[in-house]
Design a protein around this motif. Structure first.
Motif, mmCIF file in Angstrom:
data_model
loop_
_atom_site.group_PDB
_atom_site.id
_atom_site.type_symbol
_atom_site.label_atom_id
_atom_site.label_comp_id
_atom_site.label_asym_id
_atom_site.label_seq_id
_atom_site.Cartn_x
_atom_site.Cartn_y
_atom_site.Cartn_z
ATOM 1 N N HIS A 120 0.886 -1.111 0.056
ATOM 2 C CA HIS A 120 0.119 -0.021 0.105
ATOM 3 C C HIS A 120 0.735 1.154 0.143
ATOM 4 N N ASP A 163 -1.675 3.571 -2.352
ATOM 5 C CA ASP A 163 -3.300 3.347 -2.066
ATOM 6 C C ASP A 163 -3.537 2.819 -0.508
ATOM 7 N N GLY A 164 -4.725 2.585 -0.316
ATOM 8 C CA GLY A 164 -5.140 1.746 0.815
ATOM 9 C C GLY A 164 -5.277 2.866 1.947
ATOM 10 N N GLU A 165 -5.258 2.229 3.043
ATOM 11 C CA GLU A 165 -5.339 3.029 4.458
ATOM 12 C C GLU A 165 -4.301 2.484 5.319
ATOM 13 N N GLU A 205 -2.982 3.920 7.690
ATOM 14 C CA GLU A 205 -3.369 4.602 9.007
ATOM 15 C C GLU A 205 -3.752 3.411 10.033
ATOM 16 N N LYS A 206 -4.719 2.758 9.336
ATOM 17 C CA LYS A 206 -5.238 1.587 10.218
ATOM 18 C C LYS A 206 -4.326 0.821 10.616
ATOM 19 N N HIS A 207 -3.447 0.307 9.861
ATOM 20 C CA HIS A 207 -2.360 -0.677 10.180
ATOM 21 C C HIS A 207 -1.394 -0.134 11.177
#
Length: 424
Positions: free
Chosen positions: A277, A282-284, A286-288
């Motif tokens: 990501h 792309d993707g998120e 911050e959640k990881h």
């Protein structure tokens, strides 16, 4: 010696970690044209992975500054209202709207199993709109000087009783995972003593009440080896220059290693996806970052508490067999008559197998049927029992409803701001 080498390794990597972090900021700077190229993003992602996998994660913050009550957003303040050497009690004080009253007072007993109480941030957040929340904030044992003495399972039970005395009449208690045993023991001791400040209800969630039922990999490990093996192989002394220098502890990084190894493929896939990501932008991510900032922040446990828990809970099954002792006296779950009991389990729990928590219903034989309830949440593992969308949607409303149903007549509110056990 192993703990000292672990600390030395962190210290040795510190300059390389700082250099990697500095280079990552340079490569990821939007003013740097190189940051917009696949090669620039790959280098930046690689540097971030190195920094994150070699970092020591500090204690996270709850960060709960607001909630919604009666459709209105209100401020929340985090206050320390009670302290001891190995634990503080946090209160999430809400600016309750005028005319709103009757919310249950709930003490959440967080697990002392390697992670900080902030692991229950989602639990607190889901209950805040409907309850006055307090939570135990256990202290990292490596931060407690040897002069403060020891802390074992009996001390844990005493702490729970002291906090219930401090909070006063009509308090409800929730035990998440590991504290299910000491919380049930505390309720039994208070009931046997006819203590008027015994909790109105207790909710046990994913706890090892009887690990003979559907034993998991964690339970089997405790049965495969003698207690001496644990004392010889996982107990270490806190290294200098920590405040708890020379205190025997079960290091948090060992507990974390055990948890990670149980689902290693899942963690490897998560990190691979995080890296991709970052490269593809792309993707998120911050959640990881948020999840692993919490998950990788660990604390040490005192050796005496850890070994006593392994022996009494996982090897001897002392509580369900009626053999658990507290200060030289047997703990009798049958003494519980006036404390309502709610047990909650996850269908896919691989830490506390299905039926282990429900066993509390069987050993608390004198709780009336109308004061007991069991709930099995489909499609969740251990973490989903106290966090996530299904917890917010299915479990939290049941807990609030149960506490409201079994609240007792109200008395004057609890005193505020206590430190060192002295009221102000």
């Amino acid at each position: 010696m192993f703990y000292q080498l672990y600390e030395l390794n962190h210290a040795a990597l510190a300059p390389f970690r700082a250099a990697a972090d500095m280079m990552r900021f340079a490569c990821a700077n939007p003013l740097n044209p190189f940051s917009q190229t696949p090669l620039g993003r790959t280098i930046s992602a690689s540097l971030e992975m190195f920094e994150r996998t070699t970092r020591r994660y500090g204690k996270p913050e709850f960060g709960l500054n607001a909630t919604v009550i009666d459709g209105k957003k209100v401020a929340v303040r985090e206050e320390v209202v009670w302290t001891r050497s190995f634990c503080s009690l946090l209160h999430f004080s809400r600016d309750v709207p005028a005319g709103h009253s009757g919310d249950p007072r709930i003490l959440i007993v967080a697990p002392m199993s390697g992670h900080y109480a902030t692991l229950l941030r989602g639990t607190v957040e889901a209950l805040l709109p409907s309850a006055d929340i307090y939570i135990t904030d256990w202290v990292d044992a490596r931060m407690v000087p040897m002069t403060e003495g020891t802390f074992d399972l009996s001390d844990y039970i005493d702490y729970v009783i002291e906090m219930l005395h401090f909070l006063g009449h009509d308090t409800h208690v929730i035990a998440v995972c590991q504290p299910s045993v000491p919380v049930l023991a505390a309720a039994a001791i208070m009931e046997e003593a006819k203590d008027p400040l015994a909790p109105s209800s207790m909710t046990l969630m994913g706890g090892p009440i009887d690990t003979r039922i559907n034993p998991t990999a964690v339970n089997k490990l405790a049965k495969e080896r003698p207690l001496e093996w644990f004392a010889d192989n996982v107990i270490m002394n806190v290294p200098w220059p920590q405040p708890g220098f020379m205190r025997p502890v079960y290091p948090g990084f060992l507990q974390l290693s055990g948890f990670m190894s149980m689902n290693l493929d899942r963690h490897l896939i998560a990190h691979k996806e995080f890296f991709m990501h970052l490269v593809k932008n792309d993707g998120e991510p911050e959640k990881h970052r948020d999840f692993y900032d919490e998950y990788l922040a660990v604390m040490d446990l005192t050796a005496e508490f850890y070994l006593q828990t392994v022996e009494q809970v996982f090897m001897k099954h002392a509580l369900p067999k009626g053999e658990l002792m507290h200060r030289g006296k047997r703990v009798d779950p049958a003494a519980i008559r006036n404390v309502a009991l709610l047990t909650v389990e996850g269908e896919n729990d691989d830490i506390s197998g299905v039926g282990q928590t429900q066993a509390a219903q069987a050993i608390c034989v004198n709780i009336p049927e109308e004061m007991r309830m069991h709930y099995l949440q489909p499609d969740v593992g251990h973490y989903g029992v106290f966090n996530g969308s299904r917890f917010r949607r299915e479990i939290a409303p049941r807990i609030v409803s149960f506490t409201r149903q079994h609240s007792r007549a109200k008395k004057p509110p609890v005193q505020r701001v206590i430190k060192g056990g002295r009221s102000a």
